[in-house]
Design a protein around this motif. Structure first.
Motif, mmCIF file in Angstrom:
data_model
loop_
_atom_site.group_PDB
_atom_site.id
_atom_site.type_symbol
_atom_site.label_atom_id
_atom_site.label_comp_id
_atom_site.label_asym_id
_atom_site.label_seq_id
_atom_site.Cartn_x
_atom_site.Cartn_y
_atom_site.Cartn_z
ATOM 1 N N SER A 6 41.155 44.053 48.225
ATOM 2 C CA SER A 6 42.297 43.844 47.379
ATOM 3 C C SER A 6 42.989 42.292 47.479
ATOM 4 O O SER A 6 43.206 41.819 48.582
ATOM 5 C CB SER A 6 43.305 44.927 47.372
ATOM 6 N N LEU A 7 43.617 41.846 46.288
ATOM 7 C CA LEU A 7 44.086 40.658 46.502
ATOM 8 C C LEU A 7 45.809 40.987 45.996
ATOM 9 O O LEU A 7 45.850 41.647 45.215
ATOM 10 C CB LEU A 7 43.853 39.602 45.325
ATOM 11 N N HIS A 8 46.478 40.712 46.906
ATOM 12 C CA HIS A 8 48.157 41.135 46.521
ATOM 13 C C HIS A 8 48.681 39.619 46.227
ATOM 14 O O HIS A 8 48.666 38.766 47.182
ATOM 15 C CB HIS A 8 48.724 41.522 47.774
ATOM 16 N N VAL A 9 49.700 39.545 45.338
ATOM 17 C CA VAL A 9 49.958 38.534 44.996
ATOM 18 C C VAL A 9 51.869 38.751 44.651
ATOM 19 O O VAL A 9 52.082 39.935 44.216
ATOM 20 C CB VAL A 9 49.742 38.331 43.293
ATOM 21 N N TYR A 10 52.392 37.787 45.070
ATOM 22 C CA TYR A 10 53.942 38.075 45.168
ATOM 23 C C TYR A 10 54.500 36.616 44.734
ATOM 24 O O TYR A 10 53.976 35.618 44.735
ATOM 25 C CB TYR A 10 54.218 38.154 46.733
ATOM 26 N N GLY A 11 56.040 36.701 44.539
ATOM 27 C CA GLY A 11 56.567 35.743 44.137
ATOM 28 C C GLY A 11 58.089 36.335 43.974
ATOM 29 O O GLY A 11 58.419 37.258 43.221
ATOM 30 N N GLU A 12 59.195 35.538 44.320
ATOM 31 C CA GLU A 12 60.551 35.740 44.052
ATOM 32 C C GLU A 12 60.850 35.885 42.772
ATOM 33 O O GLU A 12 61.983 36.546 42.324
ATOM 34 C CB GLU A 12 61.285 34.722 44.906
ATOM 35 N N LYS A 13 60.137 34.967 41.822
ATOM 36 C CA LYS A 13 60.318 35.261 40.480
ATOM 37 C C LYS A 13 59.166 35.621 39.569
ATOM 38 O O LYS A 13 59.131 35.530 38.492
ATOM 39 C CB LYS A 13 60.709 33.662 39.785
ATOM 40 N N ILE A 50 45.515 43.463 42.760
ATOM 41 C CA ILE A 50 43.976 43.521 42.267
ATOM 42 C C ILE A 50 42.734 44.195 43.153
ATOM 43 O O ILE A 50 42.662 43.474 44.172
ATOM 44 C CB ILE A 50 43.382 42.002 41.746
ATOM 45 N N HIS A 51 42.272 45.172 42.877
ATOM 46 C CA HIS A 51 41.103 45.823 43.570
ATOM 47 C C HIS A 51 39.878 45.321 43.058
ATOM 48 O O HIS A 51 39.793 45.319 42.016
ATOM 49 C CB HIS A 51 41.412 47.182 43.583
ATOM 50 N N PRO A 53 36.554 45.710 41.817
ATOM 51 C CA PRO A 53 35.843 46.895 40.970
ATOM 52 C C PRO A 53 34.581 47.470 41.465
ATOM 53 O O PRO A 53 33.890 46.703 42.726
ATOM 54 C CB PRO A 53 35.420 46.004 39.550
ATOM 55 N N GLU A 54 34.332 48.867 41.576
ATOM 56 C CA GLU A 54 33.288 49.418 41.901
ATOM 57 C C GLU A 54 32.010 48.723 41.870
ATOM 58 O O GLU A 54 31.188 48.520 42.619
ATOM 59 C CB GLU A 54 33.277 50.838 41.315
ATOM 60 N N THR A 55 31.769 48.108 40.782
ATOM 61 C CA THR A 55 30.404 47.661 40.396
ATOM 62 C C THR A 55 31.135 46.206 39.567
ATOM 63 O O THR A 55 31.957 46.324 38.610
ATOM 64 C CB THR A 55 29.417 48.128 39.405
ATOM 65 N N ASN A 56 30.436 45.099 39.904
ATOM 66 C CA ASN A 56 30.864 43.883 39.342
ATOM 67 C C ASN A 56 29.763 42.890 39.467
ATOM 68 O O ASN A 56 28.616 43.088 39.969
ATOM 69 C CB ASN A 56 31.835 43.187 40.322
ATOM 70 N N ALA A 57 30.020 41.813 38.519
ATOM 71 C CA ALA A 57 28.956 40.632 38.302
ATOM 72 C C ALA A 57 28.956 39.499 39.442
ATOM 73 O O ALA A 57 28.105 38.783 39.531
ATOM 74 C CB ALA A 57 28.853 40.029 37.045
ATOM 75 N N TYR A 58 29.855 39.708 40.546
ATOM 76 C CA TYR A 58 29.986 38.835 41.576
ATOM 77 C C TYR A 58 29.293 38.981 42.882
ATOM 78 O O TYR A 58 29.344 38.234 43.685
ATOM 79 C CB TYR A 58 31.400 38.656 41.772
ATOM 80 N N GLY A 59 28.671 40.249 43.006
ATOM 81 C CA GLY A 59 28.167 40.546 44.366
ATOM 82 C C GLY A 59 28.928 41.543 45.038
ATOM 83 O O GLY A 59 29.544 42.401 44.775
ATOM 84 N N GLU A 67 37.089 35.489 42.618
ATOM 85 C CA GLU A 67 36.758 35.131 41.264
ATOM 86 C C GLU A 67 37.820 35.611 40.177
ATOM 87 O O GLU A 67 38.256 34.799 39.729
ATOM 88 C CB GLU A 67 35.265 35.724 40.898
ATOM 89 N N ILE A 68 38.080 36.834 40.218
ATOM 90 C CA ILE A 68 39.084 37.397 39.481
ATOM 91 C C ILE A 68 40.434 36.871 39.865
ATOM 92 O O ILE A 68 40.950 36.045 38.704
ATOM 93 C CB ILE A 68 39.267 38.789 39.748
#
Length: 128
Positions: A6-13, A50-51, A53-59, A67-68
């Motif tokens: 998963s991608l974790h995204v943060y920001g003070e704003k 962002i987790h 996906p179970e199946t994806n076009a990126y491998g 990529e997402i």
């Protein structure tokens, strides 16, 4: 779960509500926390996950999440995102060796994110 990427995204704003994407989890800065040290009080930062996906076009899942993230990067930054962390959680039974491919390393670098890799042993019955 043998993998959880998963991608974790943060920001003070950061306000993920301004990004048109179905995040696995999202909370705008200032929303009341539901767990952890900010439970019941306004959070001092926004956060979205962002987790893969179970199946994806990126491998592989790492490539998919990166990529997402790269596709959303301008929108995420416009919404106040400043910090990106790629989490890889890996379960194993006997031994865990992982090899990142050069294209995966390049994607992580292009995304400009930190990488947190956590591998932990589980009993065979837990991983089934």
């Amino acid at each position: 779960m043998a993998w959880d990427v998963s991608l974790h995204v943060y920001g003070e704003k950061f306000k993920p509500s301004k990004v048109s994407f179905p995040f696995s989890y999202a909370s705008d800065v200032g929303e009341v926390g539901i767990r952890g040290k900010f439970k019941g009080i306004p959070t001092p930062f926004g956060h979205a996950t962002i987790h893969a996906p179970e199946t994806n076009a990126y491998g592989r899942p790492i490539s998919a999440v990166c990529e997402i993230g790269l596709n959303l990067l301008p929108e995420l930054k416009a919404a106040g995102a400043t910090e990106f962390v790629l989490w890889v959680l890996r379960e194993y039974e006997v031994q865990c060796n992982e090899e990142l491919k050069p294209d995966e390393i390049a994607l992580i670098a292009r995304l400009g994110c930190s990488l947190c890799y956590s591998a932990y042993q589980v009993e065979e019955s837990e991983n089934s």
